[in-house]
Scaffold this motif. Structure first.
Motif, PDB file in Angstrom:
ATOM      1  N   TRP A 230     -50.797  21.494 -54.311  1.00 18.85           N
ATOM      2  CA  TRP A 230     -51.822  21.068 -53.445  1.00 18.85           C
ATOM      3  C   TRP A 230     -53.181  21.008 -53.875  1.00 18.85           C
ATOM      4  CZ3 TRP A 230     -49.553  25.211 -51.922  1.00 18.85           C
ATOM      5  CH2 TRP A 230     -50.229  26.572 -51.821  1.00 18.85           C
ATOM      6  N   GLY A 231     -54.229  20.212 -53.613  1.00 12.76           N
ATOM      7  CA  GLY A 231     -55.435  19.881 -54.346  1.00 12.76           C
ATOM      8  C   GLY A 231     -56.273  21.236 -54.308  1.00 12.76           C
TER       9      GLY A 231
ATOM     10  N   LEU B 198     -54.790  22.643 -59.943  1.00 12.42           N
ATOM     11  CA  LEU B 198     -54.008  22.433 -58.747  1.00 12.42           C
ATOM     12  C   LEU B 198     -54.039  23.690 -58.117  1.00 12.42           C
ATOM     13  CD1 LEU B 198     -51.396  19.635 -59.804  1.00 12.42           C
ATOM     14  CD2 LEU B 198     -53.640  19.166 -58.487  1.00 12.42           C
TER      15      LEU B 198
ATOM     16  N   PRO C  67     -50.430  17.272 -54.029  1.00 13.91           N
ATOM     17  CA  PRO C  67     -51.911  17.376 -53.916  1.00 13.91           C
ATOM     18  C   PRO C  67     -52.592  15.885 -53.930  1.00 13.91           C
ATOM     19  CG  PRO C  67     -50.721  18.503 -55.950  1.00 13.91           C
ATOM     20  CD  PRO C  67     -49.758  17.507 -55.367  1.00 13.91           C
TER      21      PRO C  67
ATOM     22  N   TYR D 254     -47.103  25.431 -60.555  1.00 16.01           N
ATOM     23  CA  TYR D 254     -47.739  24.542 -61.434  1.00 16.01           C
ATOM     24  C   TYR D 254     -46.973  24.209 -62.851  1.00 16.01           C
ATOM     25  CZ  TYR D 254     -51.692  21.991 -63.708  1.00 16.01           C
ATOM     26  OH  TYR D 254     -52.495  21.164 -64.256  1.00 16.01           O
TER      27      TYR D 254
ATOM     28  N   GLU E 104     -51.763  26.448 -55.707  1.00 23.26           N
ATOM     29  CA  GLU E 104     -50.263  26.895 -55.477  1.00 23.26           C
ATOM     30  C   GLU E 104     -50.195  28.231 -54.748  1.00 23.26           C
ATOM     31  OE1 GLU E 104     -49.982  29.340 -59.790  1.00 23.26           O
ATOM     32  OE2 GLU E 104     -48.629  27.437 -59.585  1.00 23.26           O
TER      33      GLU E 104
ATOM     34  N   LEU F 117     -54.418  17.436 -49.386  1.00 25.52           N
ATOM     35  CA  LEU F 117     -53.043  17.322 -49.513  1.00 25.52           C
ATOM     36  C   LEU F 117     -52.615  16.036 -48.771  1.00 25.52           C
ATOM     37  CD1 LEU F 117     -51.266  18.231 -46.587  1.00 25.52           C
ATOM     38  CD2 LEU F 117     -52.004  20.555 -47.502  1.00 25.52           C
TER      39      LEU F 117
END
Length: 231
Positions: free
Chosen positions: A147-148, A200, A175, A209, A202, A153
């Motif tokens: 996700w960002g 990003l 993300p 990633y 995780e 997200l």
């Protein structure tokens, strides 16, 4: 492949038969059974996830986890038909994990915008999967979850009443970075093939990633994804 991996993969790809296919999935989930233990992570802190490094073009290599290739519009249409919720939100890890057979982390959702399906409330708790088990990476698993870096997200929330997953509602996530949604093998989204020049977030120590970077990323304008989500 573990029962949990099979359950996750069946859930993510309900199939073109719509509701009838979902009935088959739910029957399989009911047979899975078992309640994995839940433990508190040793350093929950603020719940902010670690930020993974930058993927390079050379990282686009062999696939991760044998995810089905489903066009986004069809993928989201299946989720709507099944009764799942499609959302934009900001996620924060709570520090709780499920260690076996596949590591999962609990996430709290804030600033939720429900694009389709039952409304998801701010503060809702969901579980995101990784590509790791308690002993390390799981062969054949998908690339987990990303996700960002600021928590932004896009995702599909699958309610427990459909999955019968003992951990609770699950989130299939992608993300959101700026005005783009970054699709990849993390979450078993279609697309990929491009490097992504940015960090990003995780689950800690998941390696998701790096695993997703093997097949690359597919940035899609957020407005395009909104339209696809609403159908």
């Amino acid at each position: 492949m573990t029962d949990t991996d099979r359950r996750d993969r069946r859930l993510l790809f309900a199939g073109s038969a719509g509701i009838a296919a979902v009935a088959v999935i739910v029957a399989a989930l009911l047979r899975a059974g078992g309640t994995p233990p839940v433990s508190a992570a040793p350093a929950a802190g603020s719940g902010a996830p670690p930020v993974a490094g930058t993927a390079s073009a050379a990282a686009a290599a062999a696939g991760a986890g044998g995810c089905a290739v489903v066009p986004l519009a069809a993928d989201l249409g299946e989720a709507r038909a099944a009764g799942a919720s499609i959302v934009l939100a900001h996620g924060t890890l709570t520090g709780r994990t499920v260690p076996e057979p596949r590591v999962r982390a609990e996430m709290a959702l804030g600033g939720v915008e429900t694009l389709a399906g039952p409304v998801v409330a701010d503060g809702a708790k969901v579980w995101v999967p990784t590509a790791r088990g308690p002993a390390g990476p799981l062969p054949g698993a998908d690339a987990g979850s990303l996700w960002g870096p600021d928590g932004a997200l896009f995702g599909i929330v699958w309610p427990q009443r459909l999955t019968h997953d003992p951990t609770g509602p699950t989130l299939r996530v992608a993300p959101v970075v700026g005005e783009q949604v970054i699709f990849s093998a993390a979450g078993c989204w279609s697309g990929g093939g491009h490097p992504f020049a940015g960090p990003l977030a995780e689950v800690p120590e998941s390696g998701d990633y790096a695993r997703a970077a093997r097949t690359g990323f597919d940035p899609v304008p957020l407005d395009t994804v909104r339209r696809a989500a609403r159908g």
